[in-house]
Design a protein around this motif. Structure first.
Motif, PDB file in Angstrom:
ATOM      1  N   GLY A 314      12.536  -8.126  17.146  1.00 47.69           N
ATOM      2  CA  GLY A 314      12.226  -9.557  17.928  1.00 47.69           C
ATOM      3  C   GLY A 314      10.621  -9.990  18.362  1.00 47.69           C
ATOM      4  N   ILE A 315      10.791 -10.306  19.360  1.00 45.66           N
ATOM      5  CA  ILE A 315       9.536 -11.411  20.228  1.00 45.66           C
ATOM      6  C   ILE A 315       8.217 -10.546  20.373  1.00 45.66           C
ATOM      7  CG2 ILE A 315       8.795 -13.245  21.537  1.00 45.66           C
ATOM      8  CD1 ILE A 315      11.125 -14.554  21.009  1.00 45.66           C
ATOM      9  N   SER A 316       7.717 -10.540  19.970  1.00 38.01           N
ATOM     10  CA  SER A 316       6.224  -9.928  20.006  1.00 38.01           C
ATOM     11  C   SER A 316       6.284  -8.205  19.937  1.00 38.01           C
ATOM     12  CB  SER A 316       5.181 -10.894  21.729  1.00 38.01           C
ATOM     13  OG  SER A 316       5.094 -11.638  21.536  1.00 38.01           O
ATOM     14  N   THR A 317       7.096  -7.552  19.485  1.00 40.14           N
ATOM     15  CA  THR A 317       7.604  -6.580  19.598  1.00 40.14           C
ATOM     16  C   THR A 317       6.150  -5.645  19.280  1.00 40.14           C
ATOM     17  OG1 THR A 317       9.823  -7.027  18.648  1.00 40.14           O
ATOM     18  CG2 THR A 317       9.069  -4.850  18.662  1.00 40.14           C
ATOM     19  N   PHE A 318       5.285  -6.180  18.864  1.00 40.79           N
ATOM     20  CA  PHE A 318       4.582  -4.945  18.014  1.00 40.79           C
ATOM     21  C   PHE A 318       3.299  -5.491  18.646  1.00 40.79           C
ATOM     22  CE2 PHE A 318       7.796  -3.596  15.275  1.00 40.79           C
ATOM     23  CZ  PHE A 318       7.740  -1.854  15.234  1.00 40.79           C
ATOM     24  N   ALA A 319       3.289  -6.426  19.187  1.00 41.77           N
ATOM     25  CA  ALA A 319       2.091  -7.503  19.198  1.00 41.77           C
ATOM     26  C   ALA A 319       0.615  -6.628  20.196  1.00 41.77           C
ATOM     27  CB  ALA A 319       2.326  -8.280  20.513  1.00 41.77           C
ATOM     28  N   TYR A 320      -0.403  -6.486  19.827  1.00 40.57           N
ATOM     29  CA  TYR A 320      -1.551  -6.353  20.561  1.00 40.57           C
ATOM     30  C   TYR A 320      -1.860  -4.921  19.463  1.00 40.57           C
ATOM     31  CZ  TYR A 320      -2.266  -9.886  23.578  1.00 40.57           C
ATOM     32  OH  TYR A 320      -2.257 -11.372  23.434  1.00 40.57           O
ATOM     33  N   THR A 321      -0.825  -4.276  19.035  1.00 42.27           N
ATOM     34  CA  THR A 321      -0.942  -3.031  17.687  1.00 42.27           C
ATOM     35  C   THR A 321      -2.177  -3.288  16.840  1.00 42.27           C
ATOM     36  OG1 THR A 321       1.044  -3.589  16.722  1.00 42.27           O
ATOM     37  CG2 THR A 321       1.281  -2.456  18.281  1.00 42.27           C
ATOM     38  N   SER A 322      -2.960  -1.699  15.905  1.00 42.14           N
ATOM     39  CA  SER A 322      -3.555  -2.026  15.155  1.00 42.14           C
ATOM     40  C   SER A 322      -3.508  -0.480  14.138  1.00 42.14           C
ATOM     41  CB  SER A 322      -4.821  -1.235  16.131  1.00 42.14           C
ATOM     42  OG  SER A 322      -5.674  -1.949  16.762  1.00 42.14           O
ATOM     43  N   PHE A 323      -1.783  -1.166  14.019  1.00 37.82           N
ATOM     44  CA  PHE A 323      -1.663  -0.571  12.740  1.00 37.82           C
ATOM     45  C   PHE A 323      -2.377  -0.507  11.023  1.00 37.82           C
ATOM     46  CE2 PHE A 323       2.570  -0.665  14.508  1.00 37.82           C
ATOM     47  CZ  PHE A 323       2.333   1.069  15.256  1.00 37.82           C
ATOM     48  N   ASP A 324      -2.330   0.827  10.975  1.00 41.01           N
ATOM     49  CA  ASP A 324      -4.026   0.316   9.768  1.00 41.01           C
ATOM     50  C   ASP A 324      -3.140   0.296   8.202  1.00 41.01           C
ATOM     51  OD1 ASP A 324      -5.819   1.995  10.668  1.00 41.01           O
ATOM     52  OD2 ASP A 324      -4.639   3.544  10.447  1.00 41.01           O
ATOM     53  N   GLU A 325      -1.589   0.587   8.169  1.00 41.11           N
ATOM     54  CA  GLU A 325      -0.833  -0.234   7.208  1.00 41.11           C
ATOM     55  C   GLU A 325       0.974  -0.272   7.585  1.00 41.11           C
ATOM     56  OE1 GLU A 325      -1.367   2.106   2.899  1.00 41.11           O
ATOM     57  OE2 GLU A 325      -1.506   3.561   4.698  1.00 41.11           O
ATOM     58  N   PRO A 346      -4.211  -9.510  10.015  1.00 37.92           N
ATOM     59  CA  PRO A 346      -3.019  -9.876   9.345  1.00 37.92           C
ATOM     60  C   PRO A 346      -3.410  -9.989   7.669  1.00 37.92           C
ATOM     61  CG  PRO A 346      -4.931 -11.300   9.815  1.00 37.92           C
ATOM     62  CD  PRO A 346      -4.831 -10.319  10.209  1.00 37.92           C
ATOM     63  N   ASN A 347      -4.611  -8.617   6.849  1.00 39.52           N
ATOM     64  CA  ASN A 347      -5.309  -8.340   6.128  1.00 39.52           C
ATOM     65  C   ASN A 347      -4.615  -7.742   5.678  1.00 39.52           C
ATOM     66  OD1 ASN A 347      -6.112 -10.921   5.742  1.00 39.52           O
ATOM     67  ND2 ASN A 347      -7.990 -10.382   6.871  1.00 39.52           N
ATOM     68  N   ILE A 348      -3.841  -6.032   6.776  1.00 34.32           N
ATOM     69  CA  ILE A 348      -3.187  -4.596   6.124  1.00 34.32           C
ATOM     70  C   ILE A 348      -2.341  -4.761   5.584  1.00 34.32           C
ATOM     71  CG2 ILE A 348      -4.121  -3.663   8.848  1.00 34.32           C
ATOM     72  CD1 ILE A 348      -1.261  -4.085   9.261  1.00 34.32           C
ATOM     73  N   PRO A 349      -2.493  -3.903   4.493  1.00 34.32           N
ATOM     74  CA  PRO A 349      -1.702  -3.783   3.088  1.00 34.32           C
ATOM     75  C   PRO A 349      -0.141  -3.515   3.868  1.00 34.32           C
ATOM     76  CG  PRO A 349      -3.660  -2.104   3.246  1.00 34.32           C
ATOM     77  CD  PRO A 349      -3.930  -2.590   4.985  1.00 34.32           C
ATOM     78  N   VAL A 350       0.977  -4.419   3.506  1.00 35.06           N
ATOM     79  CA  VAL A 350       1.774  -4.331   3.634  1.00 35.06           C
ATOM     80  C   VAL A 350       2.870  -4.278   1.810  1.00 35.06           C
ATOM     81  CG1 VAL A 350       3.900  -5.555   4.293  1.00 35.06           C
ATOM     82  CG2 VAL A 350       2.102  -5.921   5.196  1.00 35.06           C
ATOM     83  N   THR A 370      -0.808 -10.794   4.615  1.00 38.04           N
ATOM     84  CA  THR A 370      -1.499 -11.491   3.419  1.00 38.04           C
ATOM     85  C   THR A 370      -2.215 -10.621   2.288  1.00 38.04           C
ATOM     86  OG1 THR A 370      -3.798 -11.140   4.176  1.00 38.04           O
ATOM     87  CG2 THR A 370      -3.014 -13.628   5.104  1.00 38.04           C
ATOM     88  N   ASN A 371      -1.972  -9.512   2.552  1.00 39.51           N
ATOM     89  CA  ASN A 371      -1.832  -8.166   1.451  1.00 39.51           C
ATOM     90  C   ASN A 371      -0.736  -7.520   1.375  1.00 39.51           C
ATOM     91  OD1 ASN A 371      -3.201  -6.492   0.109  1.00 39.51           O
ATOM     92  ND2 ASN A 371      -4.670  -5.019   1.803  1.00 39.51           N
ATOM     93  N   PHE A 372       0.092  -7.995   0.491  1.00 39.77           N
ATOM     94  CA  PHE A 372       1.282  -7.553   0.212  1.00 39.77           C
ATOM     95  C   PHE A 372       1.364  -7.038  -0.797  1.00 39.77           C
ATOM     96  CE2 PHE A 372       3.029 -11.438   2.629  1.00 39.77           C
ATOM     97  CZ  PHE A 372       3.967 -10.852   3.505  1.00 39.77           C
TER      98      PHE A 372
END
Length: 402
Positions: A314-325, A346-350, A370-372
């Motif tokens: 949903g909307i803003s579900t993971f907003a302001y989180t800092s996941f590495d991957e 937006p540059n973390i590995p997905v 940006t990093n798939f």
């Protein structure tokens, strides 16, 4: 016996508008004289003394056979004496508070032993049928044979320290311990099945919380703004987590969502201080702001692994989180809002299935990243459906597929 308020005047928060509110101690009469006619007083209406400044003791005459919901809510009695004939109307009859809700100074509840409907034990008012604790106070020790904690039964009470719910308790109703003055730990019944909406909201516990494996439902805002300072252990018996269930409660460490959970509600964990998140493999939908970390002192970090069962975030579900991957095993990208990962890097590995980069780059919300990375390692193609369907035949080296 009722309040003088008339619905024709419109309600502005005072049932005694234009009249002097009763104050101090109160001894209710058994007979009143009105316009030269004597009347036996047999009932106290709902809201009759709501928010009056009644202190000290409340003495109810034997002729009173019923007391309505919220009749004395917001008063400051220290002692309530209930005669043998009185029947306290439960909150379930009206859908809101008990007769004595928010009596924060209450210390003693005494019921005549001959009362056929209620009895008192350990300064608790208990309904005989169903063993429901209807009203408690700051000195109450919940008896070991109580099966249910009624709606608003301790609302505004609590005298600091720990709260132990005995193992006989099966359900805790709405607002049961709302806004109580606790400062220690909370230990729940091993038999507990149901926790109602706002059951513990605004009560300041500390330490960790372990929900027993018998719990099947947690109501909305059940632990909203509850403090806490340790871990949260969720049971494998629940299938959904309701709106704001743990909103702004300061749990920390790793949050593990059981494999039984299919839905996480609106703002369920917003404002908590978890550092890592493990999602269960049956999760289908995560609602708006569920893990929004804007209000948190600690941001979610580490690896976010989305289950193959997930279809919508949903909307803003993971907003302001800092996941590495982030790992997403779905060949069809789960539905995202453009704000689902607002303010995340937006540059973390997905990590996505082989051949699915274009699908993710063209999907709303996912195009934020940006990093798939197309990843086949340690993945069973047949079990998880990791391989995207190509537009035309593709030759693969058998050795490259694990």
């Amino acid at each position: 016996m009722t309040h003088p308020y008339s619905e024709e005047n419109g309600f502005h928060g005072d049932y005694y508008e234009g009249f002097t509110q009763p104050q101090g101690d109160i001894i209710l009469p058994s007979i009143v004289d009105y316009n030269g006619v004597q009347y036996f007083v047999t009932a106290i209406d709902k809201n009759a003394f709501w928010a009056c400044h009644l202190t000290g003791s409340l003495t109810i005459p034997e002729g009173i056979v019923s007391i309505g919901a919220c009749a004395f809510e917001g008063c400051f009695f220290t002692t309530i004496s209930i005669p043998k004939s009185t029947e306290v109307i439960s909150s379930a009859s009206y859908g809101y508070g008990t007769p004595f809700g928010y009596c924060s100074s209450l210390e003693s509840i005494i019921v005549d032993e001959a009362n056929p409907v209620f009895y008192s034990e350990n300064n608790a008012l208990i309904k005989r049928q169903g063993k429901v604790l209807v009203q408690g106070c700051k000195t109450t020790i919940i008896p070991d044979d109580v099966e249910a904690i009624g709606r608003s039964s301790f609302q505004g009470a609590g005298d600091g320290g720990n709260l132990v719910i005995p193992n006989s308790v099966i359900s805790i109703d709405e607002y049961a311990f709302h806004h109580c003055n606790f400062s220690g730990t909370l230990m729940l019944s091993d038999s507990l099945r149901y926790i109602g909406a706002n059951a513990f909201s605004e009560s300041n516990f500390t330490g960790s919380l372990s929900l027993p494996n018998t719990v099947t439902e947690i109501g909305a805002a059940a632990f909203l703004n509850c403090g806490f300072s340790g871990d949260l252990i969720l049971p494998s018996s629940i299938t959904s987590i309701n709106t704001s269930s743990f909103y702004s409660s300061n749990f920390s460490g790793t949050l593990v969502i059981p494999n039984s959970v299919t839905y996480i509600g609106l703002m369920a964990f917003e404002g908590t201080n978890f550092s890592e998140l493990v999602l269960g493999n049956s999760l289908e939908y995560i609602d708006n702001h569920a893990f929004n970390n804007r209000l948190s002192n600690t941001h979610l970090t580490g690896v976010l692994r989305l289950p193959a069962s997930l279809t919508e975030i949903g909307i803003s579900t993971f907003a302001y989180t800092s996941f590495d991957e982030i790992y997403s095993p779905n060949t069809t990208p789960p539905s995202l809002d453009n704000s689902s990962f607002y303010e995340c890097d937006p540059n973390i590995p997905v990590h996505i299935p082989f051949g699915c980069t274009e699908a993710y780059q063209n999907a709303e919300g996912w195009n934020y990243f940006t990093n798939f990375i197309e990843d086949l390692e340690n993945t069973s193609l047949y079990t998880y459906g990791y391989l995207c369907q190509p537009d035309s035949a593709v030759s693969l080296d058998r050795k490259s597929v694990v």
